[in-house]
Motif scaffolding. Structure first.
Motif, PDB file in Angstrom:
ATOM      1  N   PHE A  39       0.839  -1.206   0.000  1.00 28.69           N
ATOM      2  CA  PHE A  39       0.000   0.000   0.000  1.00 28.69           C
ATOM      3  C   PHE A  39       0.870   1.252   0.000  1.00 28.69           C
ATOM      4  O   PHE A  39       0.629   2.204  -0.733  1.00 28.69           O
ATOM      5  N   LYS A  40       1.902   1.216   0.830  1.00 34.97           N
ATOM      6  CA  LYS A  40       2.799   2.367   0.928  1.00 34.97           C
ATOM      7  C   LYS A  40       3.466   2.637  -0.415  1.00 34.97           C
ATOM      8  O   LYS A  40       3.534   3.775  -0.874  1.00 34.97           O
ATOM      9  N   LYS A  82       2.411   1.741  -3.342  1.00 33.45           N
ATOM     10  CA  LYS A  82       1.412   2.158  -4.305  1.00 33.45           C
ATOM     11  C   LYS A  82       1.117   3.651  -4.171  1.00 33.45           C
ATOM     12  O   LYS A  82       1.028   4.381  -5.142  1.00 33.45           O
ATOM     13  N   MET A  83       0.987   4.088  -2.920  1.00 37.30           N
ATOM     14  CA  MET A  83       0.736   5.495  -2.614  1.00 37.30           C
ATOM     15  C   MET A  83       1.860   6.358  -3.174  1.00 37.30           C
ATOM     16  O   MET A  83       1.639   7.453  -3.665  1.00 37.30           O
ATOM     17  N   ALA A  84       3.078   5.854  -3.084  1.00 38.98           N
ATOM     18  CA  ALA A  84       4.236   6.634  -3.510  1.00 38.98           C
ATOM     19  C   ALA A  84       4.425   6.586  -5.026  1.00 38.98           C
ATOM     20  O   ALA A  84       5.122   7.418  -5.588  1.00 38.98           O
ATOM     21  N   GLY A  85       3.792   5.596  -5.679  1.00 41.29           N
ATOM     22  CA  GLY A  85       3.924   5.501  -7.125  1.00 41.29           C
ATOM     23  C   GLY A  85       5.317   5.063  -7.533  1.00 41.29           C
ATOM     24  O   GLY A  85       5.945   4.259  -6.861  1.00 41.29           O
ATOM     25  N   LYS A  86       5.794   5.646  -8.621  1.00 43.73           N
ATOM     26  CA  LYS A  86       7.059   5.166  -9.171  1.00 43.73           C
ATOM     27  C   LYS A  86       8.266   5.706  -8.412  1.00 43.73           C
ATOM     28  O   LYS A  86       9.327   5.126  -8.436  1.00 43.73           O
ATOM     29  N   SER A  87       8.092   6.828  -7.750  1.00 38.76           N
ATOM     30  CA  SER A  87       9.253   7.482  -7.184  1.00 38.76           C
ATOM     31  C   SER A  87       9.515   7.045  -5.739  1.00 38.76           C
ATOM     32  O   SER A  87       8.709   7.280  -4.845  1.00 38.76           O
ATOM     33  N   ALA A  88      10.632   6.386  -5.493  1.00 33.38           N
ATOM     34  CA  ALA A  88      10.981   5.926  -4.148  1.00 33.38           C
ATOM     35  C   ALA A  88      11.183   7.107  -3.202  1.00 33.38           C
ATOM     36  O   ALA A  88      10.937   7.003  -2.006  1.00 33.38           O
ATOM     37  N   GLY A  89      11.594   8.244  -3.762  1.00 36.42           N
ATOM     38  CA  GLY A  89      11.833   9.421  -2.931  1.00 36.42           C
ATOM     39  C   GLY A  89      10.562   9.967  -2.314  1.00 36.42           C
ATOM     40  O   GLY A  89      10.595  10.769  -1.379  1.00 36.42           O
ATOM     41  N   MET A  90       9.417   9.508  -2.837  1.00 37.65           N
ATOM     42  CA  MET A  90       8.170  10.049  -2.319  1.00 37.65           C
ATOM     43  C   MET A  90       7.743   9.376  -1.014  1.00 37.65           C
ATOM     44  O   MET A  90       6.933   9.923  -0.266  1.00 37.65           O
ATOM     45  N   ILE A  91       8.277   8.180  -0.709  1.00 33.21           N
ATOM     46  CA  ILE A  91       7.850   7.454   0.491  1.00 33.21           C
ATOM     47  C   ILE A  91       8.009   8.278   1.777  1.00 33.21           C
ATOM     48  O   ILE A  91       7.051   8.438   2.521  1.00 33.21           O
ATOM     49  N   ILE A 141       5.371  11.154   1.786  1.00 33.87           N
ATOM     50  CA  ILE A 141       4.007  10.709   2.095  1.00 33.87           C
ATOM     51  C   ILE A 141       3.912  10.291   3.563  1.00 33.87           C
ATOM     52  O   ILE A 141       2.916  10.555   4.239  1.00 33.87           O
TER      53      ILE A 141
END
Lengths: 232, 233
Positions: free
Chosen positions: A149-150, A152-161, A164
């Protein structure tokens, strides 16, 4: 509580309480051992992990005071073993206090009444159990699936984790703070002072790199917030 | 290095975590079962239902909201631990956050979940020890304190929440402003009765809107830095 004191403080309830605490301690020891080992395998320095442990220890004192105070109000009604069990194991101090309040309200008695019907006690025990079992059920079922889920929420970019993650926390505390913010009383003062002290300490830490500022930050902010709110 | 975390550590943690949680489910009901059937203290049907419905209407939404909103900070091991030991928003998260900050570890990373777990673990020991002391002498200590001190205890929680908020807001000021604005806005509208038309308990809006609103805000305003692209596997 006099009329059911013997039941509420019965040795068998103490045994159950220590089973619950034993389970929590077993899990904690087990997970800490695994985490320190994994940390070393992953190249996290021992010093870093020790700092994490020390900071966790120091930071737990202030919040635990809140919980201990809650327990004292709780044990007057439900006795020592139940109060201890409910606050060291699943649940939350605020909801346990509510369980007692709801049960007393349902029987039309006040918690300060000299005689409280025994049934209030057993009703409170059921409310506490049903009230908190959901947390552990949901955790048991979904935790290992949450990573997906985490991601998926962040999408393609690992930097977004982390972005978020931080936003989710801010949102949760945004809600927790809102009640105190709009009450415009001592609570608002405590909230703003705790916030400001922590902000200043974190900024100061960035500049001066003093370790104690991070380790003690939360405790200092809490105590400062209470003092300022009490004076104003 | 990453393989140890995903291939060895996490599977072991999940196995122990699930087992301890399921045992936890059983133990939770023991006091109620013992008192009701062992000591024959039966709850009366009508008030029992009233109290239970009141309790669940307040709690139940948190069973789902807390694991989801706190998971990114706690990670898998930290989530099992925090939810078995309880008092999450008011104790486990502050300790996990402080441990992350003190070690300069990124929230949500594999390393972050190890550090959070250590922070939560430390808090378990402190909390259990303080509660055991509290159950023995707590009442006497609180009775001995002057009223001016005991009356200020109620400020501990807002001071704590303000401080935890600052720890995270400093990393993302814009999301902090959004979270607080949404929180206060919803609470004000709720108090004015603006959500009463909803078919569910309108209080839920106060919880859901700030959490998911802030997450969506962060998602859509996020701009990847050049270094991020390199770190994507």
């Amino acid at each position: 509580m006099d009329n059911y004191k013997d039941i509420a403080n019965h040795p068998i309830l103490w045994v159950v309480t220590f089973m619950a605490i034993g389970l929590v301690l077993f899990q904690t020891f087990n997970f800490l051992k695994k985490s320190f080992k994994a940390g070393r395998e992953m190249g996290i320095s021992d010093e870093k992990m020790k700092t994490a442990f020390k900071t966790g220890t120091i930071s737990a004192v202030g919040p635990s005071v809140v919980i201990v105070i809650g327990m004292v109000s709780l044990l007057i009604v439900v006795g020592g073993p139940t109060a201890l069990m409910r606050l060291s194991y699943i649940g939350n101090v605020a909801y346990e206090l509510l369980a007692v309040q709801f049960s007393a309200d349902a029987y039309n008695v006040a918690l300060t009444d000299p005689v409280i019907p025994k049934a209030v006690f057993s009703t409170a025990l059921w409310c506490m159990a049903f009230g908190c079992v959901g947390w552990i059920l949901v955790t048991a079922v979904i935790t290992d699936k949450m990573d997906r889920f985490k991601k998926k929420m962040a999408g393609k970019s690992a930097g977004m984790i982390p972005v978020i993650s931080t936003a989710a926390m801010l949102g949760a505390y945004g809600y927790l703070n809102a009640g105190y913010a709009v009450s415009l009383d001592g609570n608002t003062v405590a909230l703003v002072t705790g916030f400001s002290i922590m902000l200043l300490l974190t900024l100061a830490h960035r500049k001066y790199k003093q370790k104690w500022m991070n380790e003690w930050g939360l405790t200092i902010a809490m105590v400062g917030g209470v003092i300022v709110a009490a004076i104003v | 290095m990453k393989n140890y975390y995903n291939d060895t550590y996490i599977p072991k943690i999940v196995r122990t975590g699930k087992l301890t949680c399921w045992i936890g489910v059983l133990i939770v009901f023991l006091p109620a079962l013992i008192v009701t059937f062992g000591f024959h203290v039966m709850p009366e049907r009508a008030p029992f239902m009233v109290a239970l419905v009141a309790q669940l209407s307040i709690n139940a939404v948190w069973w789902f909201i807390e694991p989801i909103s706190f998971f990114p900070v706690l990670g898998i091991p930290g989530t099992y631990m925090a939810f078995l030991s309880g008092n999450i928003g008011n104790l486990r998260i502050p300790c996990a956050a402080a441990a992350l900050k003190a070690t300069g570890t990124e929230v949500g990373s594999d390393e972050g979940s190890i550090i959070s777990t250590i922070g939560v673990g430390a808090s378990v020991f402190v909390n259990v020890v303080m509660l055991i002391i509290g159950v023995v002498v707590g009442s006497q200590i609180i009775a001995a304190l002057p009223a001016s001190i005991t009356s200020s205890f109620s400020f501990l929680l807002p001071a704590l929440f303000g401080a935890v908020f600052a720890q995270f807001a400093i990393d993302d000021v814009k999301s902090g402003v959004v979270a607080m604005t949404l929180g206060v806005l919803c609470m004000t509208l709720y108090k004015a009765g603006m959500f009463n038309w909803l078919p569910i308990d309108p209080f839920v809006v106060n919880i859901l809107v700030p959490i998911f609103g802030t997450m969506l805000f962060a998602k859509f305003t996020y701009k990847p830095k050049a270094e991020d692209e390199a770190s994507v596997e």
